[in-house]
Scaffold this active site. Structure first.
Site, short mmCIF file in Angstrom:
data_model
loop_
_atom_site.label_atom_id
_atom_site.label_comp_id
_atom_site.label_asym_id
_atom_site.label_seq_id
_atom_site.Cartn_x
_atom_site.Cartn_y
_atom_site.Cartn_z
N HIS A 1 0.84 -1.20 0.00
CA HIS A 1 0.00 0.00 0.00
C HIS A 1 0.88 1.25 0.00
O HIS A 1 0.61 2.22 0.72
CB HIS A 1 -0.94 -0.02 1.21
CG HIS A 1 -2.01 -1.06 1.09
ND1 HIS A 1 -2.90 -1.35 2.10
CD2 HIS A 1 -2.34 -1.88 0.06
CE1 HIS A 1 -3.73 -2.31 1.68
NE2 HIS A 1 -3.40 -2.65 0.46
C1 LIG Z 1 0.51 -7.22 -5.20
C2 LIG Z 1 -0.41 -6.09 -4.80
C3 LIG Z 1 -1.63 -6.38 -4.24
C4 LIG Z 1 -2.49 -5.35 -3.84
N1 LIG Z 1 -3.71 -5.67 -3.31
C5 LIG Z 1 -4.56 -4.68 -2.98
C6 LIG Z 1 -5.87 -4.99 -2.47
O1 LIG Z 1 -6.25 -6.16 -2.34
N2 LIG Z 1 -6.68 -3.95 -2.14
C7 LIG Z 1 -6.29 -2.65 -2.25
O2 LIG Z 1 -7.07 -1.76 -1.92
N3 LIG Z 1 -5.06 -2.34 -2.72
C8 LIG Z 1 -4.20 -3.31 -3.10
N4 LIG Z 1 -2.96 -3.00 -3.58
C9 LIG Z 1 -2.58 -1.58 -3.65
C10 LIG Z 1 -3.16 -0.91 -4.88
O3 LIG Z 1 -2.94 -1.73 -6.02
C11 LIG Z 1 -2.48 0.45 -5.07
O4 LIG Z 1 -2.68 1.25 -3.92
C12 LIG Z 1 -3.02 1.21 -6.27
O5 LIG Z 1 -2.92 0.43 -7.45
C13 LIG Z 1 -2.24 2.49 -6.44
O6 LIG Z 1 -2.62 3.10 -7.65
P1 LIG Z 1 -1.66 4.08 -8.42
O7 LIG Z 1 -2.43 4.62 -9.57
O8 LIG Z 1 -1.07 5.04 -7.45
O9 LIG Z 1 -0.44 3.20 -8.94
P2 LIG Z 1 -0.42 1.92 -9.88
O10 LIG Z 1 -1.71 1.18 -9.81
O11 LIG Z 1 0.84 1.20 -9.55
O12 LIG Z 1 -0.33 2.53 -11.35
C14 LIG Z 1 0.85 3.09 -11.85
C15 LIG Z 1 0.97 2.72 -13.32
O13 LIG Z 1 2.05 3.44 -13.91
C16 LIG Z 1 2.80 2.57 -14.72
N5 LIG Z 1 4.18 3.10 -14.78
C17 LIG Z 1 5.07 3.20 -13.78
N6 LIG Z 1 6.22 3.77 -14.21
C18 LIG Z 1 6.04 4.04 -15.51
C19 LIG Z 1 6.87 4.63 -16.51
N7 LIG Z 1 8.11 5.05 -16.24
N8 LIG Z 1 6.37 4.74 -17.76
C20 LIG Z 1 5.12 4.32 -18.04
N9 LIG Z 1 4.28 3.75 -17.13
C21 LIG Z 1 4.75 3.62 -15.89
C22 LIG Z 1 2.71 1.23 -14.03
O14 LIG Z 1 2.98 0.19 -14.93
C23 LIG Z 1 1.26 1.24 -13.54
O15 LIG Z 1 0.39 0.75 -14.53
C24 LIG Z 1 -2.09 -4.00 -4.00
C25 LIG Z 1 -0.86 -3.71 -4.59
C26 LIG Z 1 -0.03 -4.74 -5.00
C27 LIG Z 1 1.30 -4.41 -5.67
#
Ligand SMILES: Cc1cc2nc3c(=O)[nH]c(=O)nc-3n(C[C@H](O)[C@H](O)[C@H](O)COP(=O)(O)OP(=O)(O)OC[C@H]3O[C@@H](n4cnc5c(N)ncnc54)[C@H](O)[C@@H]3O)c2cc1C
Length: 339
Positions: free
Chosen positions: A267
């Site tokens: 998280h």
């Molecule tokens: C294994 C795992 C299990 C989880 N389980 C849960 C759960 O059960 N319940 C829950 O509430 N939360 C869960 N989480 C947490 C939740 O997934 C995250 O809090 C949420 O996805 C965050 O969203 P975000 O948009 O900040 O980042 P992300 O979802 O990580 O999105 C970022 C995106 O940017 C892309 N990216 C990164 N760097 C670059 C770059 N340089 N160029 C192009 N693209 C790039 C990545 O590929 C990704 O697609 C889990 C996380 C993980 C890793």
């Protein structure tokens, strides 16, 4: 002012120019990396990596997460737990896809969650700082778990070897409001290299370990209730070799154990903190615009000022929804709401 982005795809380099603005949404690990590579970050650190500072901001600081003691296991004397060899059957797959029930309907075997305000557990309106995540299996339920949780083979064989074939359940006593803060830093100025993650778990004055200990004690207490005794629940009491000197089940033992098998549930957040302009730690303003740079917003879990006392996926979606409205508002685009 941010005017566009540069990326490679299929071996080709592209530059895309933005007429209005650039939105960075690469998550709490990679958004700070992208900002720092672009010269937005702590001046001293950028200088160490030979990057010219455009704006000196506390990018990458304030890393927060939810983490727990892993491997707190209870043995039962029935066959009601989830074990890989019993679960991976065609019937269970069919049941899940036809009715959305059965063992596959429990995400990662998680069957119950409890949220507790440790300072006032009786207050139903309290703000939880501890979560108990109940799993209908444990590290012995699936052979791949040892590697998945990165547990040393010797430790695994010593502690979990004796119950390898048993039915078990497990609790993750998880810290929700950590005081320890980590940091994301650049390994170097190469965008294709991963940044370095310094979680700094348990780097606070002792608050975080006490909350997890509270969770361990609560889980053990619950395992003795009538509901769990129906299955003959018993705490697995083979100590971790590196912690055995403290005596199993003492506070000192659990403090050692939680630093030996520490599990994150990924998280990560808060590394581009949102805050008012007089907050020296803030990276983005309340409209998620990066301070000191025009045409640049961050929209993802990195903008959270503090990790919420909840799993982070839904809060991140809420940030995204809100950001979509803010962006439309700023550009004079009408906001329509779904009926
Ligand atoms: C294994 C795992 C299990 C989880 N389980 C849960 C759960 O059960 N319940 C829950 O509430 N939360 C869960 N989480 C947490 C939740 O997934 C995250 O809090 C949420 O996805 C965050 O969203 P975000 O948009 O900040 O980042 P992300 O979802 O990580 O999105 C970022 C995106 O940017 C892309 N990216 C990164 N760097 C670059 C770059 N340089 N160029 C192009 N693209 C790039 C990545 O590929 C990704 O697609 C889990 C996380 C993980 C890793």
């Amino acid at each position: 002012r941010a005017f566009g982005i540069e990326f490679t795809k299929g071996g080709r380099r592209y530059v895309i120019k933005a007429r209005r603005e650039v939105v960075v949404s690469a998550g709490a690990i990679n958004s700070p990396q992208l900002l720092m590579l672009s010269g937005i970050g702590p001046r001293e650190h950028l200088a160490e990596r030979n990057i010219t500072t455009v704006v000196d901001l506390r990018v990458g600081y304030n890393l927060q997460d939810h983490w727990a003691l892993g491997g707190l296991t209870f043995i039962i004397n029935s066959t009601d737990s989830i074990r890989a060899e019993r679960v991976a059957t065609l019937n269970n797959v069919i049941e899940y896809f036809s009715q959305h029930t059965g063992p596959f309907s429990a995400p990662s075997g998680t069957e119950a969650l409890a949220f507790i305000d440790t300072s006032d557990p009786g207050d139903e309106d309290g703000y939880p700082d501890l979560e108990l995540l109940f799993v209908a299996g444990s590290l012995v339920s699936q052979p791949a778990y040892r590697q998945l949780f990165a547990i040393d083979r010797y430790v695994y064989d010593e502690v979990y070897g004796p119950i390898r074939n048993r039915d078990t359940w497990m609790v993750f006593p998880m810290l929700l409001l950590p005081e320890s803060k980590g940091r994301i830093i650049l390994r170097n100025k190469n965008p294709f290299e991963k940044p370095l993650i310094h979680p700094n778990y348990f780097s606070d004055g002792g608050h975080d370990q006490k909350v997890i200990l509270h969770g361990i004690r609560k889980a053990i207490e619950l395992s003795k209730t009538k509901a769990f005794q129906k299955y003959g629940s018993r705490l697995h009491d083979v100590p971790l070799p590196t912690c055995a000197r403290h005596g199993f089940n003492t506070d000192a033992y659990w403090y050692c154990a939680m630093k030996t098998i520490t599990n994150t549930i990924y998280h990560h957040c808060c590394t581009n903190k949102m805050g008012p302009s007089d907050d020296p730690d803030a990276v983005v303003d309340p409209k998620l615009r990066v301070y000191g740079v025009g045409g640049l917003r961050v929209v993802d879990a990195s903008v959270m000022p503090h990790v919420p006392a909840a799993h982070t996926n839904a809060p991140t979606m809420m940030i995204a929804e809100k950001a979509a409205d803010i962006i439309k508002q700023d550009w004079g685009i009408p906001i329509t709401t779904r009926k």
